[in-house]
Design an enzyme around this catalytic site. Structure first.
Site: not given
Length: 276
Positions: A2-3, A59, A92, A111, A155, A263
Protein backbone atom coordinates in the site's frame (compact mmCIF):
# COMPACT_ATOMS: atom_id res chain seq x y z
CA UNK A 1 2.63 -2.63 -0.89
CA UNK A 2 0.00 0.00 0.00
CA UNK A 3 1.26 3.46 -0.96
CA UNK A 4 0.11 6.85 0.32
CA UNK A 5 -3.31 6.84 -1.43
CA UNK A 6 -4.15 3.38 -0.12
CA UNK A 7 -2.99 4.19 3.42
CA UNK A 8 -4.93 7.47 3.37
CA UNK A 9 -8.04 5.57 2.26
CA UNK A 10 -7.58 3.14 5.16
CA UNK A 11 -7.03 6.07 7.53
CA UNK A 12 -10.27 7.77 6.48
CA UNK A 13 -12.23 4.57 6.96
CA UNK A 14 -10.71 3.91 10.40
CA UNK A 15 -11.33 7.52 11.44
CA UNK A 16 -15.03 6.95 10.80
CA UNK A 17 -15.25 3.53 12.44
CA UNK A 18 -12.92 3.50 15.48
CA UNK A 19 -12.15 7.12 16.37
CA UNK A 20 -13.58 7.88 19.81
CA UNK A 21 -13.72 4.25 20.91
CA UNK A 22 -12.04 2.93 24.05
CA UNK A 23 -10.01 -0.28 23.97
CA UNK A 24 -11.04 -2.92 26.52
CA UNK A 25 -8.56 -5.62 25.48
CA UNK A 26 -5.94 -6.51 22.89
CA UNK A 27 -4.99 -9.96 21.66
CA UNK A 28 -1.72 -10.48 19.77
CA UNK A 29 -1.29 -13.76 17.90
CA UNK A 30 1.99 -12.95 16.12
CA UNK A 31 4.37 -11.31 18.63
CA UNK A 32 7.02 -10.40 16.02
CA UNK A 33 4.70 -7.69 14.68
CA UNK A 34 5.09 -5.71 17.89
CA UNK A 35 8.24 -3.57 17.83
CA UNK A 36 10.07 -1.77 20.61
CA UNK A 37 8.65 -3.77 23.54
CA UNK A 38 7.32 -7.15 24.58
CA UNK A 39 3.70 -8.06 23.89
CA UNK A 40 2.57 -7.88 27.55
CA UNK A 41 3.46 -4.19 28.13
CA UNK A 42 2.11 -3.34 24.65
CA UNK A 43 -1.26 -4.86 25.56
CA UNK A 44 -1.31 -3.33 29.05
CA UNK A 45 -0.52 0.15 27.73
CA UNK A 46 -3.53 0.09 25.39
CA UNK A 47 -6.17 -1.12 27.85
CA UNK A 48 -8.79 1.53 28.65
CA UNK A 49 -7.13 3.97 26.26
CA UNK A 50 -9.36 6.00 23.93
CA UNK A 51 -8.53 6.44 20.25
CA UNK A 52 -8.72 10.21 19.78
CA UNK A 53 -8.27 10.08 16.00
CA UNK A 54 -6.43 8.22 13.26
CA UNK A 55 -3.69 10.14 11.46
CA UNK A 56 -1.12 9.35 8.77
CA UNK A 57 2.50 10.21 8.02
CA UNK A 58 3.49 8.98 4.60
CA UNK A 59 2.70 5.27 4.57
CA UNK A 60 2.42 5.02 8.37
CA UNK A 61 -0.91 4.97 10.21
CA UNK A 62 -0.93 6.75 13.58
CA UNK A 63 -3.64 5.78 16.06
CA UNK A 64 -3.60 8.78 18.39
CA UNK A 65 -4.09 8.35 22.13
CA UNK A 66 -3.72 10.82 24.99
CA UNK A 67 0.01 10.30 25.59
CA UNK A 68 1.25 8.18 22.70
CA UNK A 69 0.80 6.99 19.14
CA UNK A 70 0.31 3.46 17.93
CA UNK A 71 2.42 3.57 14.76
CA UNK A 72 1.30 0.95 12.26
CA UNK A 73 2.96 0.06 8.95
CA UNK A 74 0.96 -2.23 6.65
CA UNK A 75 4.00 -3.37 4.64
CA UNK A 76 2.98 -5.73 1.82
CA UNK A 77 -0.40 -7.16 2.80
CA UNK A 78 -1.60 -5.56 6.03
CA UNK A 79 -5.32 -4.77 6.33
CA UNK A 80 -7.68 -3.54 9.06
CA UNK A 81 -11.24 -4.84 9.32
CA UNK A 82 -13.77 -3.37 11.80
CA UNK A 83 -16.66 -5.51 13.05
CA UNK A 84 -19.73 -4.39 15.05
CA UNK A 85 -19.40 -7.37 17.39
CA UNK A 86 -16.91 -10.10 18.28
CA UNK A 87 -16.33 -12.67 15.54
CA UNK A 88 -14.07 -15.68 15.21
CA UNK A 89 -10.67 -14.75 13.84
CA UNK A 90 -9.41 -16.24 10.60
CA UNK A 91 -5.93 -17.71 10.14
CA UNK A 92 -4.46 -14.43 8.89
CA UNK A 93 -5.75 -12.26 11.76
CA UNK A 94 -2.79 -11.46 14.01
CA UNK A 95 -4.03 -8.67 16.29
CA UNK A 96 -7.54 -8.02 17.64
CA UNK A 97 -8.54 -4.80 19.39
CA UNK A 98 -11.75 -5.18 21.42
CA UNK A 99 -13.66 -2.01 22.33
CA UNK A 100 -15.86 -1.24 25.31
CA UNK A 101 -18.95 -1.10 23.06
CA UNK A 102 -18.39 -4.74 22.04
CA UNK A 103 -17.06 -3.97 18.55
CA UNK A 104 -13.67 -5.18 17.31
CA UNK A 105 -10.88 -4.15 14.95
CA UNK A 106 -8.93 -7.01 13.37
CA UNK A 107 -5.48 -6.64 11.83
CA UNK A 108 -5.08 -9.15 9.01
CA UNK A 109 -1.75 -9.82 7.28
CA UNK A 110 -1.12 -12.79 4.98
CA UNK A 111 2.64 -12.11 4.76
CA UNK A 112 3.08 -11.12 8.43
CA UNK A 113 5.39 -8.23 7.47
CA UNK A 114 3.34 -5.45 9.10
CA UNK A 115 4.54 -3.75 12.28
CA UNK A 116 3.01 -1.96 15.28
CA UNK A 117 4.88 0.20 17.74
CA UNK A 118 3.96 2.53 20.61
CA UNK A 119 5.70 5.91 20.58
CA UNK A 120 5.48 8.78 23.06
CA UNK A 121 3.90 11.83 21.43
CA UNK A 122 6.68 14.15 22.56
CA UNK A 123 9.40 12.25 20.72
CA UNK A 124 7.64 10.27 17.97
CA UNK A 125 8.28 12.78 15.19
CA UNK A 126 11.92 13.37 16.09
CA UNK A 127 13.19 9.78 15.96
CA UNK A 128 13.15 7.11 13.22
CA UNK A 129 11.17 6.05 11.34
CA UNK A 130 8.98 9.18 11.32
CA UNK A 131 11.86 11.64 11.63
CA UNK A 132 13.34 10.44 8.34
CA UNK A 133 10.29 11.32 6.27
CA UNK A 134 9.97 14.32 3.98
CA UNK A 135 6.97 16.58 4.61
CA UNK A 136 3.62 15.52 3.14
CA UNK A 137 3.37 15.95 -0.65
CA UNK A 138 0.23 18.09 -0.27
CA UNK A 139 1.99 20.46 2.13
CA UNK A 140 2.39 23.79 0.26
CA UNK A 141 5.93 24.09 1.60
CA UNK A 142 6.91 20.94 -0.31
CA UNK A 143 7.86 22.69 -3.55
CA UNK A 144 9.75 21.77 -6.70
CA UNK A 145 12.74 23.61 -5.23
CA UNK A 146 12.63 21.39 -2.13
CA UNK A 147 12.48 18.31 -4.34
CA UNK A 148 15.44 19.58 -6.37
CA UNK A 149 17.46 20.09 -3.19
CA UNK A 150 16.54 16.60 -1.97
CA UNK A 151 17.67 15.05 -5.25
CA UNK A 152 21.18 16.51 -4.97
CA UNK A 153 22.21 13.65 -2.68
CA UNK A 154 20.87 11.16 -5.23
CA UNK A 155 22.41 12.68 -8.35
CA UNK A 156 24.09 9.42 -9.47
CA UNK A 157 20.96 7.31 -8.94
CA UNK A 158 18.20 6.67 -11.49
CA UNK A 159 15.25 8.95 -10.84
CA UNK A 160 13.02 5.87 -10.39
CA UNK A 161 14.94 4.62 -7.35
CA UNK A 162 15.44 8.17 -6.03
CA UNK A 163 11.71 8.83 -5.89
CA UNK A 164 11.10 5.62 -3.94
CA UNK A 165 13.13 7.12 -1.06
CA UNK A 166 10.60 8.51 1.43
CA UNK A 167 13.02 11.25 2.47
CA UNK A 168 12.97 12.54 -1.13
CA UNK A 169 9.27 12.45 -2.09
CA UNK A 170 6.95 11.14 0.60
CA UNK A 171 4.23 8.67 -0.32
CA UNK A 172 5.38 7.50 -3.73
CA UNK A 173 5.81 3.76 -4.24
CA UNK A 174 6.37 1.60 -7.29
CA UNK A 175 2.95 2.18 -8.86
CA UNK A 176 2.84 5.93 -8.48
CA UNK A 177 6.48 6.57 -9.39
CA UNK A 178 5.86 4.91 -12.77
CA UNK A 179 2.70 6.98 -13.28
CA UNK A 180 4.46 10.17 -12.16
CA UNK A 181 7.41 9.74 -14.52
CA UNK A 182 5.09 8.96 -17.43
CA UNK A 183 3.05 12.10 -16.76
CA UNK A 184 6.28 14.13 -16.49
CA UNK A 185 7.75 12.52 -19.66
CA UNK A 186 10.92 11.45 -17.83
CA UNK A 187 12.60 8.07 -18.42
CA UNK A 188 12.97 6.05 -15.19
CA UNK A 189 16.68 5.38 -15.86
CA UNK A 190 17.55 9.08 -16.13
CA UNK A 191 20.09 9.98 -13.46
CA UNK A 192 18.72 12.43 -10.92
CA UNK A 193 21.75 14.66 -11.51
CA UNK A 194 20.91 14.95 -15.23
CA UNK A 195 17.49 16.47 -14.61
CA UNK A 196 16.85 20.14 -15.28
CA UNK A 197 14.81 22.27 -12.90
CA UNK A 198 12.04 22.13 -15.50
CA UNK A 199 12.17 18.32 -15.40
CA UNK A 200 12.00 18.35 -11.61
CA UNK A 201 9.12 20.83 -11.65
CA UNK A 202 7.16 18.51 -13.95
CA UNK A 203 7.94 15.52 -11.72
CA UNK A 204 6.84 17.45 -8.63
CA UNK A 205 3.57 18.60 -10.21
CA UNK A 206 2.86 15.16 -11.67
CA UNK A 207 3.59 13.35 -8.40
CA UNK A 208 1.30 15.57 -6.36
CA UNK A 209 -1.44 15.32 -9.00
CA UNK A 210 -1.21 11.53 -9.33
CA UNK A 211 -1.34 11.05 -5.56
CA UNK A 212 -4.29 13.42 -5.19
CA UNK A 213 -6.28 11.66 -7.91
CA UNK A 214 -5.46 8.25 -6.46
CA UNK A 215 -6.64 9.37 -3.01
CA UNK A 216 -9.91 10.57 -4.56
CA UNK A 217 -10.36 7.13 -6.17
CA UNK A 218 -9.69 5.21 -2.96
CA UNK A 219 -6.27 3.99 -4.11
CA UNK A 220 -5.43 1.20 -6.54
CA UNK A 221 -6.52 -2.39 -6.04
CA UNK A 222 -3.55 -4.31 -7.45
CA UNK A 223 -3.50 -7.98 -6.44
CA UNK A 224 -4.80 -7.95 -2.87
CA UNK A 225 -5.24 -4.36 -1.63
CA UNK A 226 -8.64 -3.52 -0.17
CA UNK A 227 -9.63 -0.84 2.32
CA UNK A 228 -11.96 -1.56 5.24
CA UNK A 229 -14.81 -0.37 2.98
CA UNK A 230 -13.88 -2.09 -0.28
CA UNK A 231 -11.59 -1.90 -3.31
CA UNK A 232 -9.92 1.14 -4.81
CA UNK A 233 -10.61 2.31 -8.36
CA UNK A 234 -7.49 4.20 -9.48
CA UNK A 235 -6.15 1.06 -11.19
CA UNK A 236 -8.72 1.84 -13.90
CA UNK A 237 -6.81 5.07 -14.65
CA UNK A 238 -3.25 3.69 -14.69
CA UNK A 239 -1.45 4.78 -17.85
CA UNK A 240 1.67 2.58 -17.71
CA UNK A 241 1.87 0.51 -14.52
CA UNK A 242 0.87 -3.07 -15.32
CA UNK A 243 0.24 -2.14 -18.96
CA UNK A 244 3.18 -3.98 -20.59
CA UNK A 245 2.55 -4.32 -24.33
CA UNK A 246 -0.50 -2.06 -24.32
CA UNK A 247 -0.44 1.09 -26.49
CA UNK A 248 0.77 4.28 -24.84
CA UNK A 249 -2.28 6.51 -24.23
CA UNK A 250 -0.30 9.46 -25.67
CA UNK A 251 1.51 8.10 -28.72
CA UNK A 252 0.44 4.48 -29.24
CA UNK A 253 3.90 2.95 -28.72
CA UNK A 254 3.85 -0.34 -26.78
CA UNK A 255 4.51 0.14 -23.06
CA UNK A 256 7.70 -1.62 -21.94
CA UNK A 257 8.75 -3.12 -18.63
CA UNK A 258 12.31 -3.22 -17.26
CA UNK A 259 13.98 -3.66 -13.88
CA UNK A 260 15.29 -0.56 -12.12
CA UNK A 261 16.86 -1.10 -8.74
CA UNK A 262 15.26 -4.53 -8.66
CA UNK A 263 11.75 -3.10 -9.15
CA UNK A 264 9.51 -3.79 -12.12
CA UNK A 265 9.25 -0.48 -13.99
CA UNK A 266 6.82 0.50 -16.76
CA UNK A 267 7.34 3.31 -19.27
CA UNK A 268 6.81 4.50 -22.85
CA UNK A 269 10.10 4.33 -24.82
CA UNK A 270 8.90 7.11 -27.14
CA UNK A 271 7.42 9.62 -24.69
CA UNK A 272 10.05 9.05 -22.00
CA UNK A 273 13.59 9.50 -23.30
CA UNK A 274 16.72 8.93 -21.21
CA UNK A 275 18.55 12.18 -20.39
CA UNK A 276 22.31 11.57 -20.38
Amino acid sequence: MPELPEVETVRRSLERTVSGKTISSVKVFHPKMIRGMEVAPFVDALKQERIERVERRGKFLLFTFDRFYLVSHLRMEGKYFPYPQAIEKDKHTHVIFRFTDGSELHYNDVRKFGTMELREKETAMSVPPLAQLEREPFDPTFTAEVLAENLIRKKRSPIKTSLLDQSIFLGLGNIYVDETLFAARVHPLTKAGALTLDDISRIHAAGVDVLAKAVESGGSTIRSYVSPTGKGEFQLQLAVYGQTGAPCPRCGTAIEKIKVGGRGTHFCPTCQQVAL
